[in-house]
Design an enzyme around this catalytic site. Sequence first.
Site, PDB file in Angstrom:
ATOM      1  N   THR A 176       0.896  -1.126   0.253  1.00  0.00           N
ATOM      2  CA  THR A 176      -0.082  -0.160  -0.203  1.00  0.00           C
ATOM      3  C   THR A 176       0.755   1.408  -0.002  1.00  0.00           C
ATOM      4  OG1 THR A 176      -0.278   0.001   2.584  1.00  0.00           O
ATOM      5  CG2 THR A 176      -1.978  -0.994   1.085  1.00  0.00           C
ATOM      6  N   GLN A 213       2.262 -13.212  -0.623  1.00  0.00           N
ATOM      7  CA  GLN A 213       0.990 -13.283  -1.161  1.00  0.00           C
ATOM      8  C   GLN A 213       0.723 -12.393  -2.372  1.00  0.00           C
ATOM      9  OE1 GLN A 213      -1.902 -14.352   2.257  1.00  0.00           O
ATOM     10  NE2 GLN A 213      -0.212 -13.215   3.160  1.00  0.00           N
ATOM     11  N   ASP A 229       2.769  -8.518  -7.241  1.00  0.00           N
ATOM     12  CA  ASP A 229       3.058  -7.347  -8.131  1.00  0.00           C
ATOM     13  C   ASP A 229       4.740  -7.434  -8.007  1.00  0.00           C
ATOM     14  OD1 ASP A 229       4.233  -6.695  -5.412  1.00  0.00           O
ATOM     15  OD2 ASP A 229       2.386  -5.718  -4.788  1.00  0.00           O
ATOM     16  N   HIS A 267       1.228 -16.982  -4.165  1.00  0.00           N
ATOM     17  CA  HIS A 267       0.042 -16.824  -5.209  1.00  0.00           C
ATOM     18  C   HIS A 267       0.271 -16.335  -6.543  1.00  0.00           C
ATOM     19  CE1 HIS A 267      -2.828 -15.869  -1.614  1.00  0.00           C
ATOM     20  NE2 HIS A 267      -2.446 -16.942  -1.442  1.00  0.00           N
ATOM     21  N   CYS A 300      -1.400 -18.355 -22.397  1.00  0.00           N
ATOM     22  CA  CYS A 300      -2.735 -18.652 -23.300  1.00  0.00           C
ATOM     23  C   CYS A 300      -3.418 -19.920 -22.681  1.00  0.00           C
ATOM     24  CB  CYS A 300      -2.312 -18.938 -24.513  1.00  0.00           C
ATOM     25  SG  CYS A 300      -3.763 -19.371 -25.728  1.00  0.00           S
ATOM     26  N   SER A 346      -3.691  -9.884   6.427  1.00  0.00           N
ATOM     27  CA  SER A 346      -4.685 -10.093   7.489  1.00  0.00           C
ATOM     28  C   SER A 346      -4.522 -11.447   7.701  1.00  0.00           C
ATOM     29  CB  SER A 346      -6.028  -9.696   6.846  1.00  0.00           C
ATOM     30  OG  SER A 346      -6.295 -10.728   5.657  1.00  0.00           O
ATOM     31  N   ASN A 375       1.218  -5.123  11.375  1.00  0.00           N
ATOM     32  CA  ASN A 375       0.019  -5.121  10.347  1.00  0.00           C
ATOM     33  C   ASN A 375      -0.808  -4.088  11.111  1.00  0.00           C
ATOM     34  OD1 ASN A 375      -1.023  -6.510   8.151  1.00  0.00           O
ATOM     35  ND2 ASN A 375      -2.787  -6.843   9.600  1.00  0.00           N
TER      36      ASN A 375
END
Length: 246
Positions: free
Chosen positions: A29, A103, A106, A121, A129, A194, A217
Site C-alpha cells: 500500500t 502473497q 506485484d 500466489h 494462453c 490479514s 500489520n
Amino acid sequence: MNPDDVHLLAGLFRQARDIVFLTGAGMSTESGIPDFRSPKGLYAAGVTEAVFDIEVFRSHPEVFYGFVRDYLPAFRAARPHAGHRAITTLAARPFANVSVITQNIDSLHQDARNPVVLPVHGSLAASVCQSCGARTPTAALWPQIESGHVPRHACGGVFKPEVVFYGEVLPAEVFRAASNRVYAADLLVVCGTSLVVNPAGGLPRQRQPSCKTVILNQGETWLDAEADLVLREPAGVVLEAAVSRL
Ligand code: CNA
C-alpha cells in the site's frame, strides 16, 4: 511510531539467523497499490471476490480484465518502497539468512532484489494462453487490456496471468518451500497481511515454539495473541527505521 518498538524489532533482527517475512497486500500500500481489506482497500471500493474467482474468469474473463484496466495505472507506477529495500539491506548482513514468502503478485520484492522470494500466489509478470499454453510478459498485453479487450493469443485463446485465483491450487513446490522456511525460522515477521486467505494465512502454524514472532500489520490478525511484538504502524516506515539501527 514508538521508538521502543523499533528498538525491540532491531534487537530481534540482530539476534536472528533465519528470518522469514510473510507479506501480503499491506506491504504494497505504501507503493500505491490498494490492499483488499483496509478501509481504503479494494473490497471497500466495491471490488468483489468474484473478480478473482477462477470459475468466473473461465466464463467471463472480461470481469477480471475490467478490474485490471481500472487499476493498471497503480500497478504500473508502483515501485519498491523503503521497507522492501530494508529487507535487501538486512539480507546483506553476514550470518543472516533472509527469505520472503509473499502473497503479493506485484513483483515489488523481486524488483527490490530481496534475495529469496517465494510468491505463493504467483505473479502478474507473465501470462499464459489458456488454449495453446503460449507464455508472454503481461506487459505486452497492456495495450489490449487498456483498449478494453480481453487479451487473446493469435490462436484465439484467452491469456491468464500466472496468478492464483480463488478456487485454484497453490503452486505445490513454492508452497512446500515456504512451509519449510517457516519451520526453519527463528524469527517470523508477518507484514501487511490479514492472514485470512488460506492456506497462506495458516503458514505461521509451521513455526517452531522457539521462533520469535512479530506482527507488523495495521489490522488485527489471528496470530496477534501469540506474537512477541505487535506493531500497528506502516510496514515500510517501521522496517526502514529498524534496519537503519543495525
Ligand atoms: P488483506 O486481506 O487486504 O490484508 C492486508 C492487511 O494489511 C490488512 O490487515 C491491513 O490492515 C494491513 N495494512 C495495509 N497497509 C499496511 C501498511 N502500510 N503497513 C502495515 N499493514 C498494512 O490482504 P492479504 O494480503 O492478507 O490477502 C491476501 C490476498 C490479497 C492475496 O491473494 C493477494 O494476492 C491479494 N492482493 C495482492 C495485492 C498485491 O499484489 N499488491 C494487492 C491486493 C490484493
